[in-house]
Design an enzyme around this catalytic site. Structure first.
Site, PDB file in Angstrom:
ATOM      1  N   VAL A  46      44.013  41.606  43.353  1.00 40.12           N
ATOM      2  CA  VAL A  46      43.230  42.760  42.901  1.00 40.12           C
ATOM      3  C   VAL A  46      44.051  44.039  43.054  1.00 40.12           C
ATOM      4  O   VAL A  46      43.989  44.937  42.211  1.00 40.12           O
ATOM      5  CB  VAL A  46      41.898  42.876  43.690  1.00 40.12           C
ATOM      6  CG1 VAL A  46      41.140  44.140  43.301  1.00 40.12           C
ATOM      7  CG2 VAL A  46      41.023  41.648  43.456  1.00 40.12           C
ATOM      8  N   CYS A  47      44.850  44.116  44.116  1.00 39.69           N
ATOM      9  CA  CYS A  47      45.602  45.337  44.435  1.00 39.69           C
ATOM     10  C   CYS A  47      46.464  45.849  43.283  1.00 39.69           C
ATOM     11  O   CYS A  47      46.414  47.041  42.960  1.00 39.69           O
ATOM     12  CB  CYS A  47      46.421  45.137  45.697  1.00 39.69           C
ATOM     13  SG  CYS A  47      45.427  44.720  47.147  1.00 39.69           S
ATOM     14  N   PRO A  48      47.266  45.009  42.604  1.00 42.15           N
ATOM     15  CA  PRO A  48      48.084  45.563  41.522  1.00 42.15           C
ATOM     16  C   PRO A  48      47.247  46.090  40.359  1.00 42.15           C
ATOM     17  O   PRO A  48      47.655  47.054  39.705  1.00 42.15           O
ATOM     18  CB  PRO A  48      48.980  44.397  41.091  1.00 42.15           C
ATOM     19  CG  PRO A  48      48.319  43.164  41.600  1.00 42.15           C
ATOM     20  CD  PRO A  48      47.550  43.577  42.816  1.00 42.15           C
TER      21      PRO A  48
END
Length: 187
Positions: A46-48
């Protein structure tokens, strides 16, 4: 205890920014609106998508006088490697703060217990270093930079218009409210 309306604590850390390693401290943050955008870790899922979304809105945030500091407990070296290997993260022109000691994450009371990782959270800090907005989500729930822009505009409006408040879904240019006894029961 909520951190809303509290001043951020002192910190000093290394960051990856515009192809270089730089030092960032509380003194660098004061005097400007700032977003601290915590995420669990580099080279994840999810972070990128979140960092890429934030990069897409970075110019709008800069136009609003806001600097962005993404933060994870990874080092600034890992941030550089991720920036160079991920198309989404490679769009980021904002500061990527390394926090391998966890000092900054702990300062914001945002360390995931037992994991050594930051929770997914956003903190909007005013030019005096006071936290005006916090959003925190569970691991799998990504944030929206478009919604963050709306909240930045509302916070900045309120800061420059004492005595007024922004109602739900307020957008720039819409009517605000002036709390007072004559307004009680009229909404």
């Amino acid at each position: 205890m909520s951190l809303i309306n509290t001043e951020i604590l002192d910190f000093k850390t290394q960051a990856f920014h515009n192809g270089e390693f730089v030092e960032v401290s509380k003194d660098d943050v004061l005097g400007n609106w700032s977003i601290f955008f915590f995420y669990p870790g580099d080279f994840t899922f999810v972070c990128p998508t979140e960092l890429g979304d934030l990069a897409d809105y970075y110019d709008q945030l800069k136009d609003l006088g806001v600097e962005v500091y993404s933060v994870s407990t990874d080092s600034h070296f890992v941030h550089k490697a991720w920036h160079e290997s991920s198309e989404e993260v490679g769009k980021a022109n904002y500061y990527m703060l390394g926090d391998s000691t966890g000092q900054l994450t702990n300062n914001f009371q945002n360390m995931r217990e037992g994991a050594g990782q930051a929770d997914r959270a956003t903190f909007l800090v005013d030019p005096e270093g006071v936290i005006q907005y916090i959003e925190q989500t569970a691991e799998g729930i990504g944030r929206s930079a478009a919604e963050l822009i709306r909240k930045v505009k509302a916070a900045q409006y309120i800061a420059s218009h004492p005595g007024e408040v922004c109602p739900a879904k307020w957008e720039e240019g819409e009517d605000t409210l002036t709390p007072g006894i004559d307004l009680v029961g009229k909404i």
